[in-house]
Design a protein around this motif. Structure first.
Motif, PDB file in Angstrom:
ATOM      1  N   LEU A 131       0.825  -1.208   0.000  1.00  0.00           N
ATOM      2  CA  LEU A 131       0.000   0.000   0.000  1.00  0.00           C
ATOM      3  C   LEU A 131       0.860   1.259   0.000  1.00  0.00           C
ATOM      4  N   LYS A 132       1.950   1.248   0.753  1.00  0.00           N
ATOM      5  CA  LYS A 132       2.835   2.415   0.795  1.00  0.00           C
ATOM      6  C   LYS A 132       3.449   2.675  -0.577  1.00  0.00           C
ATOM      7  N   THR A 133       3.726   1.596  -1.297  1.00  0.00           N
ATOM      8  CA  THR A 133       4.259   1.750  -2.658  1.00  0.00           C
ATOM      9  C   THR A 133       3.169   2.221  -3.616  1.00  0.00           C
ATOM     10  N   ILE A 134       1.985   1.637  -3.493  1.00  0.00           N
ATOM     11  CA  ILE A 134       0.862   2.012  -4.362  1.00  0.00           C
ATOM     12  C   ILE A 134       0.538   3.490  -4.219  1.00  0.00           C
ATOM     13  N   PHE A 135       0.582   3.992  -2.982  1.00  0.00           N
ATOM     14  CA  PHE A 135       0.222   5.390  -2.711  1.00  0.00           C
ATOM     15  C   PHE A 135       1.453   6.240  -2.404  1.00  0.00           C
ATOM     16  N   SER A 136       2.542   5.961  -3.103  1.00  0.00           N
ATOM     17  CA  SER A 136       3.809   6.665  -2.846  1.00  0.00           C
ATOM     18  C   SER A 136       3.736   8.158  -3.120  1.00  0.00           C
ATOM     19  N   ASP A 137       2.751   8.586  -3.915  1.00  0.00           N
ATOM     20  CA  ASP A 137       2.629  10.007  -4.241  1.00  0.00           C
ATOM     21  C   ASP A 137       1.669  10.747  -3.316  1.00  0.00           C
ATOM     22  N   ASP A 138       1.250  10.094  -2.214  1.00  0.00           N
ATOM     23  CA  ASP A 138       0.300  10.724  -1.303  1.00  0.00           C
ATOM     24  C   ASP A 138       0.699  10.393   0.131  1.00  0.00           C
ATOM     25  N   ASN A 139       1.236  11.379   0.856  1.00  0.00           N
ATOM     26  CA  ASN A 139       1.698  11.168   2.227  1.00  0.00           C
ATOM     27  C   ASN A 139       0.555  10.782   3.166  1.00  0.00           C
ATOM     28  N   THR A 140      -0.625  11.370   2.931  1.00  0.00           N
ATOM     29  CA  THR A 140      -1.776  11.051   3.784  1.00  0.00           C
ATOM     30  C   THR A 140      -2.176   9.589   3.638  1.00  0.00           C
ATOM     31  N   ALA A 141      -2.244   9.110   2.396  1.00  0.00           N
ATOM     32  CA  ALA A 141      -2.602   7.711   2.149  1.00  0.00           C
ATOM     33  C   ALA A 141      -1.554   6.769   2.735  1.00  0.00           C
ATOM     34  N   GLN A 142      -0.278   7.150   2.666  1.00  0.00           N
ATOM     35  CA  GLN A 142       0.775   6.310   3.235  1.00  0.00           C
ATOM     36  C   GLN A 142       0.641   6.208   4.755  1.00  0.00           C
ATOM     37  N   ALA A 143       0.280   7.337   5.382  1.00  0.00           N
ATOM     38  CA  ALA A 143       0.087   7.321   6.833  1.00  0.00           C
ATOM     39  C   ALA A 143      -1.089   6.423   7.217  1.00  0.00           C
ATOM     40  N   ILE A 144      -2.162   6.503   6.431  1.00  0.00           N
ATOM     41  CA  ILE A 144      -3.326   5.650   6.682  1.00  0.00           C
ATOM     42  C   ILE A 144      -2.979   4.185   6.451  1.00  0.00           C
ATOM     43  N   ALA A 145      -2.149   3.932   5.433  1.00  0.00           N
ATOM     44  CA  ALA A 145      -1.792   2.559   5.066  1.00  0.00           C
ATOM     45  C   ALA A 145      -1.168   1.802   6.229  1.00  0.00           C
ATOM     46  N   SER A 146      -0.360   2.504   7.030  1.00  0.00           N
ATOM     47  CA  SER A 146       0.321   1.851   8.156  1.00  0.00           C
ATOM     48  C   SER A 146      -0.666   1.305   9.181  1.00  0.00           C
ATOM     49  N   LYS A 147      -1.867   1.896   9.240  1.00  0.00           N
ATOM     50  CA  LYS A 147      -2.873   1.498  10.213  1.00  0.00           C
ATOM     51  C   LYS A 147      -4.026   0.713   9.585  1.00  0.00           C
ATOM     52  N   THR A 148      -3.911   0.438   8.299  1.00  0.00           N
ATOM     53  CA  THR A 148      -5.006  -0.216   7.574  1.00  0.00           C
ATOM     54  C   THR A 148      -5.039  -1.717   7.852  1.00  0.00           C
ATOM     55  N   LYS A 149      -6.194  -2.204   8.302  1.00  0.00           N
ATOM     56  CA  LYS A 149      -6.371  -3.632   8.522  1.00  0.00           C
ATOM     57  C   LYS A 149      -6.750  -4.318   7.209  1.00  0.00           C
ATOM     58  N   TYR A 150      -6.521  -5.609   7.179  1.00  0.00           N
ATOM     59  CA  TYR A 150      -6.817  -6.384   5.963  1.00  0.00           C
ATOM     60  C   TYR A 150      -8.299  -6.750   5.962  1.00  0.00           C
ATOM     61  N   THR A 151      -9.130  -5.694   5.843  1.00  0.00           N
ATOM     62  CA  THR A 151     -10.578  -5.860   5.796  1.00  0.00           C
ATOM     63  C   THR A 151     -11.126  -5.008   4.662  1.00  0.00           C
ATOM     64  N   SER A 152     -12.322  -5.346   4.219  1.00  0.00           N
ATOM     65  CA  SER A 152     -12.937  -4.610   3.110  1.00  0.00           C
ATOM     66  C   SER A 152     -13.131  -3.141   3.466  1.00  0.00           C
ATOM     67  N   SER A 153     -13.620  -2.856   4.674  1.00  0.00           N
ATOM     68  CA  SER A 153     -13.925  -1.471   5.048  1.00  0.00           C
ATOM     69  C   SER A 153     -12.661  -0.625   5.153  1.00  0.00           C
ATOM     70  N   ASP A 154     -11.596  -1.157   5.763  1.00  0.00           N
ATOM     71  CA  ASP A 154     -10.351  -0.395   5.912  1.00  0.00           C
ATOM     72  C   ASP A 154      -9.667  -0.157   4.568  1.00  0.00           C
ATOM     73  N   LEU A 155      -9.584  -1.204   3.766  1.00  0.00           N
ATOM     74  CA  LEU A 155      -8.933  -1.060   2.462  1.00  0.00           C
ATOM     75  C   LEU A 155      -9.718  -0.132   1.548  1.00  0.00           C
ATOM     76  N   LYS A 156     -11.033  -0.251   1.565  1.00  0.00           N
ATOM     77  CA  LYS A 156     -11.863   0.617   0.731  1.00  0.00           C
ATOM     78  C   LYS A 156     -11.676   2.082   1.118  1.00  0.00           C
TER      79      LYS A 156
END
Length: 411
Positions: free
Chosen positions: A169-194
């Motif tokens: 996820l950090k690689t996928i969203f490498s151009d967005d610092n906010t998304a990278q920060a969220i990625a670190s806390k994202t659980k492997y669930t539909s709601s979190d990933l969505k």
């Protein structure tokens, strides 16, 4: 009891099958030809291996599968795309975990459900004992997001988790610092990933999933209803004791509070229901004579609280009206009246007492059919199988009753 269950189950299957409809959608064939069709919407809990569709109401059914269909969707409901690639089918059940950290990929051709779309797309695959997520860019092929539970160093007492998807996820969203920060806390669930995919897409591509065929909400819903009604008790036959007339049929008041969890699949047609209910069987002492008027059996006032757990299936008539059927079991029945027994007397002399059971578990079943209007107003007819009022050993008095119930959903 078995015959009753079989008849009711067969009735349920017929009604459920009759409710599956062909709905407006589309298919894209493997040669990229798009067609407007009608698709049989079965509200798949797991990803379908195939699906039925037809050109119009008068046409014969055709079957689509990943080898012939590149993509299909039901408008305002769901969308699936074909994926030909690696899937890790390793079970997530603790008792069936692998001792290998790395995903154990197998080549597969399956339909993936689209969860989020835009510059970055998110998909899911749900099968037996496994849920896996996948992603793609607008210009790249679909790839798996890697997650796996396993036994650490082969030790069955130590469960570890491969969470490589976070680095992905950090690689996928490498151009967005906010998304990278969220990625670190994202659980492997539909709601979190969505959440992380949708936030990114709304920022960089303007896509919010509005109008997307797969954006229909599938969240678990909760309903709470107040349900008064009347119980119509069958004549109470007292057996395995002195021959007697039994007790006559009675009508009594009941009041329940129903908690319903609507499950997030099959378009909200299935739910689990619990309804603690207070019921009054009799409001005065009744004297029942034995044959020949030799003895009397004094049937005392009796009331009880039951806690049934049921499975419910809805059948939609239109946007405002729906019919439902229930089947369940009484988890627990508690006697609430003060009477401890039914006394047996001769000329005023009590020589035996038929002890009432203070509590019973899993002793009776229930079946019901009802109507719901605007998800607010409810009417239901219900039948409860017999439960013995006495302690298990000795005399029996099986209390059976039908109910008419009115309900109002508070929320």
């Amino acid at each position: 009891m078995k015959k009753t269950f079989s008849v009711f189950f067969s009735f349920c299957i017929v009604l459920i099958s009759a409710q599956i409809k062909f709905e407006k959608g589309y298919i894209i064939s493997s040669n990229d030809v798009k067609k407007e069709v009608l698709i049989k919407n079965q509200g798949w809990a797991n990803n379908p291996e195939s699906f039925a569709y037809k050109a119009d109401e008068a046409s014969a059914e055709s079957i689509g599968n990943p080898s012939t269909i590149k993509e299909f969707g039901i408008y305002n409901d769901v969308k699936y795309v074909t994926y030909n690639g690696d899937i890790d089918y390793s079970s997530d059940n603790t008792g069936d975990l692998s001792s290998i950290k790395e995903p154990e990929f197998k080549k597969a051709s399956v339909f993936l459900k689209e969860i989020a779309t835009g510059n970055k797309n998110l998909y899911s695959y749900q099968g037996r004992n496994v849920i896996r997520y996948f992603y793609s860019d607008s210009d790249s092929s679909i790839k798996p997001l890697i997650y796996k539970k396993y036994f650490f160093n082969g030790n069955n007492l130590q469960v570890a988790t491969n969470e490589e998807y976070i680095d992905q996820l950090k690689t996928i969203f490498s151009d967005d610092n906010t998304a990278q920060a969220i990625a670190s806390k994202t659980k492997y669930t539909s709601s979190d990933l969505k959440k992380v995919f949708s936030n990114y897409n709304s920022k960089f591509s303007g896509a919010t999933n509005e109008g997307n065929v797969s954006d229909t909400k599938r969240d678990t819903k909760f309903n709470l209803a107040v349900r008064p009604g009347l119980n119509f008790y069958s004549p109470l036959e007292i057996t395995k004791t002195l021959s007697n007339e039994g007790a006559p049929s009675k009508t009594g008041f009941r009041i329940g509070v129903e908690a319903e969890i609507v499950l997030p699949f099959n378009r909200g047609k299935w739910s689990v229901v619990a309804e603690p209910t207070f019921s009054l069987y009799n409001n005065k002492t009744a004297v029942r004579t034995t044959n020949g008027n030799l003895y009397n059996i004094n049937v005392e006032n009796y009331s009880f609280i039951s806690i049934p757990l049921s499975v419910r299936h809805y059948m939609f008539i239109n946007d405002k009206s729906k019919i439902f059927i229930n089947a369940g079991i009484n988890l627990l029945t508690l006697k609430t009246s003060s009477a401890k027994d039914f006394s047996v007397d001769y000329d005023g002399y009590v020589f035996d007492r038929l002890k009432l059971s203070s509590s019973q578990a899993f002793k009776s079943a229930l079946f019901g059919i009802g109507y719901n209007y605007k998800n607010k107003y409810i009417i239901e007819a219900r039948y409860n199988t017999g439960m013995n009022l006495f302690e298990e050993k000795g005399a029996e008095a099986n209390l059976k009753y039908a109910s008419i119930i009115l309900g109002y959903n508070i929320f």
